[in-house]
Design an enzyme around this catalytic site. Structure first.
Site, PDB file in Angstrom:
ATOM      1  N   HIS A 198       0.815  -1.221   0.000  1.00  0.00           N
ATOM      2  CA  HIS A 198       0.000   0.000   0.000  1.00  0.00           C
ATOM      3  C   HIS A 198       0.845   1.265   0.000  1.00  0.00           C
ATOM      4  O   HIS A 198       2.019   1.262   0.362  1.00  0.00           O
ATOM      5  CB  HIS A 198      -0.961   0.024   1.193  1.00  0.00           C
ATOM      6  CG  HIS A 198      -0.284   0.080   2.537  1.00  0.00           C
ATOM      7  ND1 HIS A 198       0.345  -1.004   3.114  1.00  0.00           N
ATOM      8  CD2 HIS A 198      -0.135   1.096   3.418  1.00  0.00           C
ATOM      9  CE1 HIS A 198       0.848  -0.662   4.287  1.00  0.00           C
ATOM     10  NE2 HIS A 198       0.579   0.622   4.492  1.00  0.00           N
ATOM     11  N   ARG A 217       4.359   6.414  13.981  1.00  0.00           N
ATOM     12  CA  ARG A 217       4.491   6.965  12.621  1.00  0.00           C
ATOM     13  C   ARG A 217       4.063   8.421  12.582  1.00  0.00           C
ATOM     14  O   ARG A 217       3.039   8.791  13.170  1.00  0.00           O
ATOM     15  CB  ARG A 217       3.604   6.155  11.667  1.00  0.00           C
ATOM     16  CG  ARG A 217       3.803   6.510  10.207  1.00  0.00           C
ATOM     17  CD  ARG A 217       2.925   5.667   9.302  1.00  0.00           C
ATOM     18  NE  ARG A 217       1.557   6.157   9.273  1.00  0.00           N
ATOM     19  CZ  ARG A 217       0.584   5.633   8.535  1.00  0.00           C
ATOM     20  NH1 ARG A 217       0.844   4.583   7.768  1.00  0.00           N
ATOM     21  NH2 ARG A 217      -0.617   6.143   8.541  1.00  0.00           N
ATOM     22  N   ASP A 230       0.418   4.890   1.879  1.00  0.00           N
ATOM     23  CA  ASP A 230      -0.390   5.366   3.003  1.00  0.00           C
ATOM     24  C   ASP A 230      -1.441   6.368   2.539  1.00  0.00           C
ATOM     25  O   ASP A 230      -1.115   7.347   1.841  1.00  0.00           O
ATOM     26  CB  ASP A 230       0.510   6.022   4.064  1.00  0.00           C
ATOM     27  CG  ASP A 230       1.354   4.991   4.811  1.00  0.00           C
ATOM     28  OD1 ASP A 230       0.892   3.842   4.966  1.00  0.00           O
ATOM     29  OD2 ASP A 230       2.474   5.331   5.232  1.00  0.00           O
ATOM     30  N   HIS A 255       4.588  -0.073   0.379  1.00  0.00           N
ATOM     31  CA  HIS A 255       5.245  -0.837   1.444  1.00  0.00           C
ATOM     32  C   HIS A 255       4.325  -1.905   2.009  1.00  0.00           C
ATOM     33  O   HIS A 255       3.104  -1.876   1.795  1.00  0.00           O
ATOM     34  CB  HIS A 255       5.806   0.086   2.532  1.00  0.00           C
ATOM     35  CG  HIS A 255       4.805   0.994   3.165  1.00  0.00           C
ATOM     36  ND1 HIS A 255       4.303   2.116   2.546  1.00  0.00           N
ATOM     37  CD2 HIS A 255       4.204   0.950   4.380  1.00  0.00           C
ATOM     38  CE1 HIS A 255       3.439   2.721   3.337  1.00  0.00           C
ATOM     39  NE2 HIS A 255       3.350   2.031   4.463  1.00  0.00           N
TER      40      HIS A 255
HETATM   41  C1  SIN Z   1       2.696   1.421   7.659  1.00  0.00           C
HETATM   42  O1  SIN Z   1       2.048   0.736   6.886  1.00  0.00           O
HETATM   43  O2  SIN Z   1       2.817   2.637   7.508  1.00  0.00           O
HETATM   44  C2  SIN Z   1       3.367   0.746   8.824  1.00  0.00           C
HETATM   45  C3  SIN Z   1       4.426  -0.207   8.397  1.00  0.00           C
HETATM   46  C4  SIN Z   1       4.958  -1.053   9.513  1.00  0.00           C
HETATM   47  O3  SIN Z   1       4.285  -1.195  10.552  1.00  0.00           O
HETATM   48  O4  SIN Z   1       6.034  -1.620   9.366  1.00  0.00           O
END
Ligand code: SIN
Length: 282
Positions: free
Chosen positions: A108, A279, A110, A264
């Site tokens: 995805h 985050r 974000d 990611h």
């Molecule tokens: C995310 O998808 O922004 C988080 C990625 C993660 O938890 O490694």
């Protein structure tokens, strides 16, 4: 004058993580304020490598937000993760047995269901499982560069619809207290948006493929079948290991990524163990 992405990086060492994407940044302490030249060079490094990794960075909430501020405005688009008590700009991505399944274990971008998705994010590892819980990034630039030229020409000018309804968010939000009402509001605010399938990178001008299986519903103007086939092909390109960097987290590793040029995937191989990340998007 801002650093060009090809200028030498003099304030730190950027060690390529793989030939195609990612770098480990050595020689910086992110608990300290970075001077203007270092900030310019960090922005240039992100445009060049797409994802940057920093080891051993025990940043607190304010420092985390300051790092995000090097790359953009940390007060922008957020998803629906719980916010940290220390500062609401910090999203707490916590995975535990019995807790919500955020399905970050799906490729995805974000919050791509927004008209202006965040340009990037800074993720700080807080609590990690004994093993597993890696995160992978895959490069939309590399995917574009490897496309068959006929297909690249066909994709030019096409748009795709991104929608929150494709994802697990509706289910997660509905299952929370007052969730039905909250989701009705969210649905009214978050109408599906169309983004170009091929975009130009805002800094480098390079073309990149901007689709992801978590939020993209369809390619506009094509039949459902043609759209599904084309998307399946494009999603498959992001899965090529050659275009990826896979990070094995350590406590206090920080990752900064370009959210427009990469997708990611957080590997969910550690459940029911606990993992917590903080985050900040920018
Ligand atoms: C995310 O998808 O922004 C988080 C990625 C993660 O938890 O490694």
């Amino acid at each position: 004058m801002p650093t060009s992405i090809h200028s030498p990086l003099t304030r730190f060492r950027a060690e390529p993580y793989s030939p195609n994407i990612g770098a480990i940044i050595h020689g910086l302490d992110l608990t300290k304020t970075q001077d203007e030249t270092t900030q310019d060079q960090l922005r240039a490094a992100l445009a060049r490598f797409e994802v940057l990794f920093f080891r051993n960075q025990p940043i607190d909430a304010a420092q985390h937000i300051e790092v995000a501020g090097i790359f953009g405005n940390p007060d922008g688009a957020k998803a629906y993760f719980p916010q940290s008590d220390a500062n609401p700009l910090i999203e707490v991505i916590e995975t535990k047995a019995g807790g919500p399944r955020y399905t970050t274990d799906q490729w995805h971008v974000d919050v791509s269901y927004l008209a202006a998705p965040p340009a990037g994010a800074v993720l700080h590892a807080q609590v990690l499982p004994e093993s597993g819980g890696d995160t992978l990034w895959s490069s939309g630039r590399r995917v574009y560069a490897a496309l068959d030229p006929g297909l690249a020409a066909r994709l030019e000018g096409l748009t795709a619809t991104h929608s929150i309804e494709r994802s697990a968010w509706p289910e997660i939000i509905r299952s929370q207290e007052n969730g039905e009402e909250r989701f009705r509001q969210i649905r009214a605010e978050r109408v599906p948006v169309s983004h170009p399938v091929i975009r130009s990178h805002p800094v480098t001008g390079e073309k990149l493929v901007f689709v992801n299986p978590k939020y993209v519903d369809r390619i506009d103007g094509l039949s459902r079948k043609d759209s599904d086939n084309l998307l399946e092909h494009l999603f498959g390109q992001f899965e090529r290991p050659e275009f990826q960097a896979r990070l094995r987290w350590e406590k206090d590793t920080v990752a900064v990524w370009d959210n427009l040029s990469t997708v990611h995937y957080a590997v969910a191989d550690y459940l029911p163990a606990y993992r917590r990340m903080h985050r900040v998007t920018f």
